[in-house]
Scaffold this active site. Structure first.
Site, PDB file in Angstrom:
ATOM      1  N   LYS A 172       0.835  -1.211   0.000  1.00 31.75           N
ATOM      2  CA  LYS A 172       0.000   0.000   0.000  1.00 31.75           C
ATOM      3  C   LYS A 172       0.871   1.263   0.000  1.00 31.75           C
ATOM      4  O   LYS A 172       2.083   1.190   0.140  1.00 31.75           O
ATOM      5  CB  LYS A 172      -0.922  -0.020   1.224  1.00 31.75           C
ATOM      6  CG  LYS A 172      -1.791  -1.281   1.323  1.00 31.75           C
ATOM      7  CD  LYS A 172      -3.021  -1.215   0.445  1.00 31.75           C
ATOM      8  CE  LYS A 172      -3.521  -2.578   0.064  1.00 31.75           C
ATOM      9  NZ  LYS A 172      -4.710  -3.060   0.693  1.00 31.75           N
ATOM     10  N   GLN A 173       0.216   2.414  -0.110  1.00 30.58           N
ATOM     11  CA  GLN A 173       0.951   3.686  -0.186  1.00 30.58           C
ATOM     12  C   GLN A 173       1.866   3.870   1.027  1.00 30.58           C
ATOM     13  O   GLN A 173       2.983   4.340   0.906  1.00 30.58           O
ATOM     14  CB  GLN A 173      -0.028   4.869  -0.284  1.00 30.58           C
ATOM     15  CG  GLN A 173      -0.716   4.992  -1.637  1.00 30.58           C
ATOM     16  CD  GLN A 173      -2.001   4.216  -1.731  1.00 30.58           C
ATOM     17  OE1 GLN A 173      -2.171   3.185  -1.082  1.00 30.58           O
ATOM     18  NE2 GLN A 173      -2.927   4.697  -2.550  1.00 30.58           N
TER      19      GLN A 173
END
Ligand SMILES: *Cc1c(COP(=O)(O)O)cnc(C)c1O
Length: 391
Positions: free
Chosen positions: A181-182
């Protein structure tokens, strides 16, 4: 893989923060949890955040805290990560799979409206690949039909719809911090909400049903162990601090990909600029053009892997997964999902992807796609245009 699909970004400040927690001896339910929750709520623009062990746990707690259960229906996309539908099953409710918009790949509001029955309790909107869904339309439907509007923002931390960040638009929103994820906490997730009662319920349920004020072995209900460690929270705090810079770099990577790939007639690049929305780039997903339908995305993924480049099958529709063959669910017409899903390929995508790597991914992809297309045009597959056999 020489060029992996995803790769977390861990810097010296991250390592120092985790090490510092280890030296304190306080490894769970400590000050880092509180700090991380406060920072997350601030970032998302909500009053509360409840940090948990995964994005899946966040979805589960959220549905449960809203009292959704057996006999209820929850609208979800099938073009999504399987955790979305699974969380609906965990509480005993029925996932109703609704089709997506062919441009944004998010739930299509008109189709959502058409799929509502007297048993529907909630719309679980997913901001797929970090592209905010049509929240104004969804909110109008939810208000008119008296439904909960929930946001799965696990792929969309920092994305904006109008003047607001995703996660703050519905009754509650979820985030996930797996390493692709980011930002990451290793494993971890969170629910954000501005509803205090809901936040309290989820805090209790995450910790074996203990009330915040209650004594350690006082359990007011059956709960779970969905706690997240202090090390994860310390890492999450550091990562969240530089989130805006991270999103900036990811956007730059996405724009480079689009510049290089948009000239290729065999590929369709993802939307980059949408009105009222700021995308938080989670993945870069291209589509094989419709006239390439005969070439499967899985062939491309395999051929790229053989060249050391990691690509992803984002997504194989949930309603077609073996896990759902005998699992209760309802499909409300999924023609767009079924037409698009076999043509979507996620390319390597992470903060530190270099210009050189982007170039190599694009050249390899275009070379493979055009070679496969040419083979398909010249080869004479069994049941195609050849002259009809004489009787
Ligand atoms: C990543 C993700 C989740 C949560 O995943 P976990 O691995 O449980 O943290 C949930 N929904 C979507 C759409 C996701 O992409």
């Amino acid at each position: 893989m020489r060029i992996p699909l995803a790769q977390p970004e861990i810097d010296e400040a991250d390592i120092a923060a985790v090490t510092a927690v280890l030296r304190t001896g306080r490894l769970s339910l400590g000050p880092k949890l509180e700090e991380f929750e406060e920072a997350l709520a601030n970032y998302a623009g909500t009053s509360h955040a409840v940090a948990v062990s995964s994005g899946t746990a966040a979805l589960h707690l959220c549905l449960r805290a809203l009292g959704i259960g057996e006999g209820d229906e929850v609208i979800v996309p099938s073009f999504a990560f399987i955790a979305v539908a699974n969380a609906v099953r965990y509480v005993g409710a029925l996932p109703v799979f609704v089709d997506v918009d062919s441009e944004t790949l998010n739930l299509d509001p008109e189709r959502v409206d058409a799929a509502i029955t007297p048993r529907t309790r909630a719309i679980l909107v997913v901001h797929t690949f970090g592209v905010p869904a049509a929240m104004k339309e969804m909110q109008a439907i939810a208000d008119r039909r008296r439904l909960f509007l929930l946001e799965d923002a696990c792929e969309a931390l920092g994305a904006e719809y109008g003047a607001r960040r995703v996660g703050s638009l519905g009754i509650a929103g979820t985030f996930g911090f797996y390493p692709n994820k980011q930002i990451t906490t290793g494993e971890g997730g969170a629910v954000v909400t501005s509803d205090l009662k809901l936040a309290r319920k989820m805090r209790a349920a995450r910790n074996q049903g203990r009330n915040e004020s209650g004594a350690w072995l006082q359990h007011s209900e059956i709960g779970f162990n969905y706690r997240v460690s202090e090390m994860s929270c310390a890492l999450g705090l550091e990562q969240l601090r530089r989130c805006d810079a991270v999103l900036h770099r990811r956007e730059a990577v996405a724009r480079r990909y689009t510049q290089k790939l948009s000239a290729c007639p065999l590929l369709q690049t993802p939307p980059a600029d949408l009105p009222f929305r700021k995308i938080s780039w989670f993945a870069y997903v291209v589509r094989l053009r419709e006239d390439l339908r005969g070439i499967s995305r899985d062939c491309i993924v395999q051929a790229m892997a053989a060249r050391g480049i990691g690509c992803g099958r984002y997504f194989a529709p949930v309603h077609l997964q073996p896990a759902y063959a005998n699992e209760p669910h309802r499909c409300a017409g999924l023609s767009v999902t079924e037409a698009i899903a076999p043509r979507t390929v996620a390319l390597p995508f992470f903060n530190a992807l270099s210009e050189h790597e982007i170039g190599e991914v694009c050249e390899t992809l275009m070379e493979l796609a055009s070679r496969m297309a040419a083979e398909k045009a010249t080869g004479l597959p069994k049941n195609s245009q050849g002259p009809p056999a004489t009787p």
